[in-house]
Design a protein around this motif. Structure first.
Motif, PDB file in Angstrom:
ATOM      1  N   LEU A 104       0.831  -1.203   0.000  1.00  0.00           N
ATOM      2  CA  LEU A 104       0.000   0.000   0.000  1.00  0.00           C
ATOM      3  C   LEU A 104       0.871   1.261   0.000  1.00  0.00           C
ATOM      4  CD1 LEU A 104      -2.813  -1.010   2.522  1.00  0.00           C
ATOM      5  CD2 LEU A 104      -3.001  -0.829   0.041  1.00  0.00           C
ATOM      6  N   THR A 105       1.966   1.211   0.759  1.00  0.00           N
ATOM      7  CA  THR A 105       2.845   2.387   0.811  1.00  0.00           C
ATOM      8  C   THR A 105       3.497   2.643  -0.550  1.00  0.00           C
ATOM      9  OG1 THR A 105       3.301   1.963   3.148  1.00  0.00           O
ATOM     10  CG2 THR A 105       4.826   3.398   1.987  1.00  0.00           C
ATOM     11  N   THR A 106       4.003   1.587  -1.153  1.00  0.00           N
ATOM     12  CA  THR A 106       4.660   1.740  -2.460  1.00  0.00           C
ATOM     13  C   THR A 106       3.682   2.239  -3.515  1.00  0.00           C
ATOM     14  OG1 THR A 106       6.217  -0.025  -1.930  1.00  0.00           O
ATOM     15  CG2 THR A 106       5.939   0.521  -4.257  1.00  0.00           C
ATOM     16  N   GLU A 107       2.496   1.644  -3.530  1.00  0.00           N
ATOM     17  CA  GLU A 107       1.508   2.036  -4.534  1.00  0.00           C
ATOM     18  C   GLU A 107       0.993   3.448  -4.256  1.00  0.00           C
ATOM     19  OE1 GLU A 107      -0.620   1.529  -8.017  1.00  0.00           O
ATOM     20  OE2 GLU A 107       1.043   0.380  -7.144  1.00  0.00           O
ATOM     21  N   GLY A 108       0.849   3.818  -2.997  1.00  0.00           N
ATOM     22  CA  GLY A 108       0.386   5.158  -2.653  1.00  0.00           C
ATOM     23  C   GLY A 108       1.362   6.228  -3.102  1.00  0.00           C
ATOM     24  N   ARG A 109       2.630   5.970  -2.865  1.00  0.00           N
ATOM     25  CA  ARG A 109       3.632   6.939  -3.298  1.00  0.00           C
ATOM     26  C   ARG A 109       3.668   7.030  -4.829  1.00  0.00           C
ATOM     27  NH1 ARG A 109       8.261   5.233   1.140  1.00  0.00           N
ATOM     28  NH2 ARG A 109       7.548   6.656   2.807  1.00  0.00           N
ATOM     29  N   ARG A 110       3.502   5.879  -5.490  1.00  0.00           N
ATOM     30  CA  ARG A 110       3.508   5.894  -6.959  1.00  0.00           C
ATOM     31  C   ARG A 110       2.368   6.734  -7.505  1.00  0.00           C
ATOM     32  NH1 ARG A 110       1.423   3.658 -11.335  1.00  0.00           N
ATOM     33  NH2 ARG A 110      -0.180   2.555 -10.147  1.00  0.00           N
ATOM     34  N   GLN A 111       1.241   6.726  -6.766  1.00  0.00           N
ATOM     35  CA  GLN A 111       0.090   7.500  -7.226  1.00  0.00           C
ATOM     36  C   GLN A 111       0.075   8.917  -6.661  1.00  0.00           C
ATOM     37  OE1 GLN A 111      -3.688   5.529  -6.941  1.00  0.00           O
ATOM     38  NE2 GLN A 111      -2.849   3.503  -7.467  1.00  0.00           N
ATOM     39  N   GLY A 112       1.121   9.272  -5.931  1.00  0.00           N
ATOM     40  CA  GLY A 112       1.225  10.644  -5.454  1.00  0.00           C
ATOM     41  C   GLY A 112       0.486  10.936  -4.177  1.00  0.00           C
ATOM     42  N   VAL A 113       0.140   9.954  -3.416  1.00  0.00           N
ATOM     43  CA  VAL A 113      -0.515  10.183  -2.125  1.00  0.00           C
ATOM     44  C   VAL A 113       0.529  10.731  -1.152  1.00  0.00           C
ATOM     45  CG1 VAL A 113      -1.762   9.128  -0.208  1.00  0.00           C
ATOM     46  CG2 VAL A 113      -2.164   8.317  -2.547  1.00  0.00           C
TER      47      VAL A 113
END
Length: 372
Positions: A104-113
């Protein structure tokens, strides 16, 4: 779409992502050897429910929802019944949690969260997973206790049937070809019985339970116990199907030993005479009336004479051991034996085996009556 909406969408996408499920299952099975030995489909079933429960709880913005808690409870209960220790269960769960957080952290950062939103999300994950862990551990321990009680009651029923002579075709966990000592104790307090069972179990495999109100154990080897341990009577080793008659004898010996004030572990054969005489009180009184009619129960000196004579016989008709047991001088023992002979007109030392047994029986019976 604001940052919170993007994070919410990330969570909802995770629920529907089969790749997330596959990777979390692999992580849980790799971390815990016991979990890894379970069928993959079994692990997948629980992991799917937990992922859906965690992500749905976070998406709804509250704590762990009832469905997630129920899934955690089922996981804990099932793992206990599958023989997976709670530590291994938590290892697998923690591995899955770590992978979920990392994903979730990796994907969130990838999406700019933003990191602040992600940090809030991680805090919320910790809150939900902590609640799930508590539910899992509670369910695991509850299931273990239920299984232990069920297993213990099953073993107790088996033991009762064997010792009462009822047919038991397959006496598992006992080996029908192995000989076991039947150990009968005077212990009826379950807490004391539990401690005693531990001492008996150290001597080797066996089975124990409360039977007819007292703790009974079947053990392959007898333990070394202190002399002041509760009275226990051990029958000679026999196979499970041959124990009923010895159990009945051991119970009689236990009653006789209790009556005599014995403690510690005794072999059944060593209590043969005591058991036989204890079962015929009328004959004992007849012998006492015949051999000791000159003694008065109310006379303290006469009681000393009887106690000395009994100690003398109990110690192989030897003066010094009897004196040591009575804490008197050897000459005192000789004097009392001489006075007893003068009063009764019968010697102890020249008696035959039956006569000696009659003296021993009469003295015990007389002293028992005199002490009441």
């Amino acid at each position: 779409m604001d940052d919170s909406d993007r994070y919410l969408r990330l969570l909802l996408d995770g629920v529907a992502d089969p790749g997330l499920l596959d990777a979390t299952v692999r992580a849980a099975r790799a971390r815990s050897a016991q979990v890894g030995e379970l069928p993959e489909a079994e692990v997948r079933r629980h992991v799917r429910a937990l992922i859906e429960g965690v992500l749905t709880s976070l998406a709804e913005g509250g704590g762990a929802d009832p469905a997630a808690l129920d899934a955690a409870g089922r996981l804990g209960s099932d793992r206990a019944r599958q023989g997976v220790p709670v530590a291994a269960l938590l290892d697998g769960f923690q591995a899955g949690r770590e992978y979920l957080v990392r994903r979730l952290t990796t994907e969130g950062r990838r999406q700019g969260v933003p990191d602040g939103v992600l940090l809030d999300g991680l805090t919320a994950i910790d809150g939900v997973t902590t609640a799930l862990v508590h539910r899992m551990v509670h369910a695991h321990r509850t299931a273990e206790l239920e299984m232990a009680q069920t297993t213990r009651e099953g073993h107790a029923q088996l033991l009762r049937r064997l010792l009462h002579g009822e047919p038991v075709p397959r006496p598992a966990p006992l080996d029908p070809a192995t000989a076991y000592h039947c150990v009968v104790s005077e212990v009826s307090d379950p807490s004391v019985a539990s401690r005693l069972e531990g001492a008996l179990a150290e001597a080797g495999p066996g089975l124990s339970a409360l039977v007819d109100g007292r703790m009974v154990a079947l053990v392959v080897r007898l333990p070394d116990l202190p002399a002041d341990a509760p009275l226990m009577v051990a029958a000679p080793p026999r196979r499970p199907g041959e124990l009923a008659s010895l159990y009945a004898l051991a119970r009689r010996a236990l009653a006789a030993g209790t009556h005599a004030g014995l403690t510690g572990l005794w072999h059944l054969g060593d209590l043969a005479l005591l058991t036989a005489t204890d079962g015929e009180p009328d004959l004992g009184r007849l012998l006492a009336d015949s051999l000791l009619t000159a003694l008065s129960p109310g006379d303290p000196f006469h009681r000393e004479l009887a106690e000395t004579a009994l100690a003398y016989l109990d110690h192989g008709a030897r003066i010094e051991p009897a004196a040591a047991a009575l804490h008197v001088h050897g000459n005192t023992v000789k004097y009392r034996l001489r006075r007893l002979r003068e009063l009764t007109g019968r010697p102890l030392t020249a008696a035959s085996v039956p006569e000696t047994a009659h003296w021993w029986w009469a003295l015990r019976t007389w002293l028992d009556a005199a002490s009441r």
